[in-house]
Design a protein around this motif. Structure first.
Motif, PDB file in Angstrom:
ATOM      1  N   UNK A 137       0.840  -1.197   0.000  1.00  0.00           N
ATOM      2  CA  UNK A 137       0.000   0.000   0.000  1.00  0.00           C
ATOM      3  C   UNK A 137       0.879   1.253   0.000  1.00  0.00           C
ATOM      4  N   UNK A 138       0.492   2.236  -0.806  1.00  0.00           N
ATOM      5  CA  UNK A 138       1.166   3.525  -0.805  1.00  0.00           C
ATOM      6  C   UNK A 138       0.938   4.182   0.552  1.00  0.00           C
ATOM      7  N   UNK A 139       2.037   4.509   1.246  1.00  0.00           N
ATOM      8  CA  UNK A 139       1.916   5.086   2.587  1.00  0.00           C
ATOM      9  C   UNK A 139       2.482   6.494   2.688  1.00  0.00           C
ATOM     10  N   UNK A 140       3.315   6.890   1.693  1.00  0.00           N
ATOM     11  CA  UNK A 140       3.904   8.225   1.778  1.00  0.00           C
ATOM     12  C   UNK A 140       4.236   8.746   0.384  1.00  0.00           C
ATOM     13  N   UNK A 141       3.975  10.032   0.176  1.00  0.00           N
ATOM     14  CA  UNK A 141       4.343  10.742  -1.052  1.00  0.00           C
ATOM     15  C   UNK A 141       5.188  11.938  -0.661  1.00  0.00           C
ATOM     16  N   UNK A 142       6.249  12.180  -1.454  1.00  0.00           N
ATOM     17  CA  UNK A 142       7.065  13.370  -1.231  1.00  0.00           C
ATOM     18  C   UNK A 142       7.267  14.092  -2.555  1.00  0.00           C
ATOM     19  N   UNK A 143       7.447  15.388  -2.468  1.00  0.00           N
ATOM     20  CA  UNK A 143       7.700  16.201  -3.653  1.00  0.00           C
ATOM     21  C   UNK A 143       9.151  16.625  -3.705  1.00  0.00           C
ATOM     22  N   UNK A 144       9.448  17.537  -4.597  1.00  0.00           N
ATOM     23  CA  UNK A 144      10.817  17.966  -4.808  1.00  0.00           C
ATOM     24  C   UNK A 144      11.313  19.033  -3.862  1.00  0.00           C
ATOM     25  N   UNK A 145      10.500  19.489  -2.937  1.00  0.00           N
ATOM     26  CA  UNK A 145      10.950  20.521  -2.011  1.00  0.00           C
ATOM     27  C   UNK A 145      10.679  20.085  -0.568  1.00  0.00           C
ATOM     28  N   UNK A 146      11.443  20.635   0.348  1.00  0.00           N
ATOM     29  CA  UNK A 146      11.352  20.264   1.750  1.00  0.00           C
ATOM     30  C   UNK A 146       9.960  20.562   2.309  1.00  0.00           C
ATOM     31  N   UNK A 187       3.419  13.926   2.328  1.00  0.00           N
ATOM     32  CA  UNK A 187       2.035  13.674   2.732  1.00  0.00           C
ATOM     33  C   UNK A 187       1.856  12.183   2.979  1.00  0.00           C
ATOM     34  N   UNK A 188       0.940  11.852   3.873  1.00  0.00           N
ATOM     35  CA  UNK A 188       0.641  10.471   4.203  1.00  0.00           C
ATOM     36  C   UNK A 188      -0.863  10.297   4.359  1.00  0.00           C
ATOM     37  N   UNK A 189      -1.303   9.048   4.355  1.00  0.00           N
ATOM     38  CA  UNK A 189      -2.699   8.730   4.636  1.00  0.00           C
ATOM     39  C   UNK A 189      -3.681   9.394   3.693  1.00  0.00           C
ATOM     40  N   UNK A 190      -4.807   9.821   4.237  1.00  0.00           N
ATOM     41  CA  UNK A 190      -5.892  10.399   3.442  1.00  0.00           C
ATOM     42  C   UNK A 190      -5.524  11.737   2.810  1.00  0.00           C
ATOM     43  N   UNK A 191      -4.446  12.361   3.254  1.00  0.00           N
ATOM     44  CA  UNK A 191      -4.036  13.651   2.696  1.00  0.00           C
ATOM     45  C   UNK A 191      -3.320  13.517   1.351  1.00  0.00           C
ATOM     46  N   UNK A 192      -2.935  12.276   0.986  1.00  0.00           N
ATOM     47  CA  UNK A 192      -2.236  12.069  -0.287  1.00  0.00           C
ATOM     48  C   UNK A 192      -3.179  12.327  -1.457  1.00  0.00           C
ATOM     49  N   UNK A 193      -2.601  12.731  -2.577  1.00  0.00           N
ATOM     50  CA  UNK A 193      -3.375  13.047  -3.778  1.00  0.00           C
ATOM     51  C   UNK A 193      -4.160  11.834  -4.279  1.00  0.00           C
ATOM     52  N   UNK A 194      -3.611  10.633  -4.079  1.00  0.00           N
ATOM     53  CA  UNK A 194      -4.299   9.392  -4.448  1.00  0.00           C
ATOM     54  C   UNK A 194      -3.847   8.280  -3.516  1.00  0.00           C
ATOM     55  N   UNK A 195      -4.611   7.193  -3.490  1.00  0.00           N
ATOM     56  CA  UNK A 195      -4.259   5.977  -2.768  1.00  0.00           C
ATOM     57  C   UNK A 195      -3.898   4.934  -3.823  1.00  0.00           C
ATOM     58  N   UNK A 196      -3.009   3.994  -3.475  1.00  0.00           N
ATOM     59  CA  UNK A 196      -2.545   3.043  -4.475  1.00  0.00           C
ATOM     60  C   UNK A 196      -2.145   1.735  -3.807  1.00  0.00           C
ATOM     61  N   UNK A 197      -2.383   0.622  -4.517  1.00  0.00           N
ATOM     62  CA  UNK A 197      -2.010  -0.697  -4.024  1.00  0.00           C
ATOM     63  C   UNK A 197      -1.388  -1.500  -5.154  1.00  0.00           C
ATOM     64  N   UNK A 198      -0.295  -2.206  -4.846  1.00  0.00           N
ATOM     65  CA  UNK A 198       0.275  -3.224  -5.723  1.00  0.00           C
ATOM     66  C   UNK A 198      -0.103  -4.583  -5.154  1.00  0.00           C
ATOM     67  N   UNK A 199      -0.518  -5.502  -5.992  1.00  0.00           N
ATOM     68  CA  UNK A 199      -0.721  -6.893  -5.591  1.00  0.00           C
ATOM     69  C   UNK A 199       0.256  -7.720  -6.401  1.00  0.00           C
ATOM     70  N   UNK A 200       1.212  -8.362  -5.726  1.00  0.00           N
ATOM     71  CA  UNK A 200       2.223  -9.174  -6.388  1.00  0.00           C
ATOM     72  C   UNK A 200       1.930 -10.644  -6.140  1.00  0.00           C
TER      73      UNK A 200
END
Length: 152
Positions: A34-43, A47-60
């Motif tokens: 599960x996607x748990x954290x997103x970071x951008x190019x500046x300090x 963002x984490x959790x529900x504040x992220x722009x999208x939620x994402x899951x990989x199933x392997x």
């Protein structure tokens, strides 16, 4: 910061130019990530959790090295799938995903059907290499491992 970005670009080039002889059989990485954290190019752009722009899951899946990637936004769900391979380059482990068709789900620097994630913490964490070319930094955490459920 430029040195880190340069290092990631070199890693991407090495992975994309590597021959298939370096591909290893992958075991033990099957499960849901599960996607748990997103970071951008500046300090301060983490963002984490529900504040992220999208939620994402990989199933392997382990038995046939296939995957499904699903992205959830406020109003849509997107899916992509394909196969994955496992590589070790300079003692760093990677999973290379090859999508069956072009989709906006693919996060890479090469504009092809592949996406590469670094394997960390004995396979419990995957980190996207997309941020090497100004894409977001994406971190995935294993949330479920298949254990004889028939899903692997």
């Amino acid at each position: 910061m430029k040195k880190i970005i340069g290092l990631f670009i070199i890693i991407i080039l090495v992975i994309s130019c590597s021959n298939d002889d370096e591909t290893e059989v992958i075991t033990g990485f099957q499960g849901y990530y599960e996607l748990v954290k997103m970071t951008g190019g500046f300090e301060g752009s983490e963002t984490t959790g529900a504040k992220m722009e999208w939620q994402e899951i990989y199933v392997l899946k382990n038995t046939d090295s296939t995957f499904v990637k699903t992205r959830f936004t406020n109003d849509s769900t997107y899916n992509g799938n394909g196969t994955y391979t496992y590589k070790t380059i300079d003692n760093q482990k990677y999973i290379k995903f090859l999508f069956n068709e072009n989709t906006d789900l693919i996060g890479n620097c090469t504009n092809d059907l592949t996406e590469v994630l670094m394997v960390l913490e004995d396979g419990d964490k995957l980190v996207s290499t997309w941020n090497a070319c100004d894409g977001p930094g994406l971190e995935y955490q294993k949330i479920i491992e298949f254990c004889g459920t028939g899903l692997d």
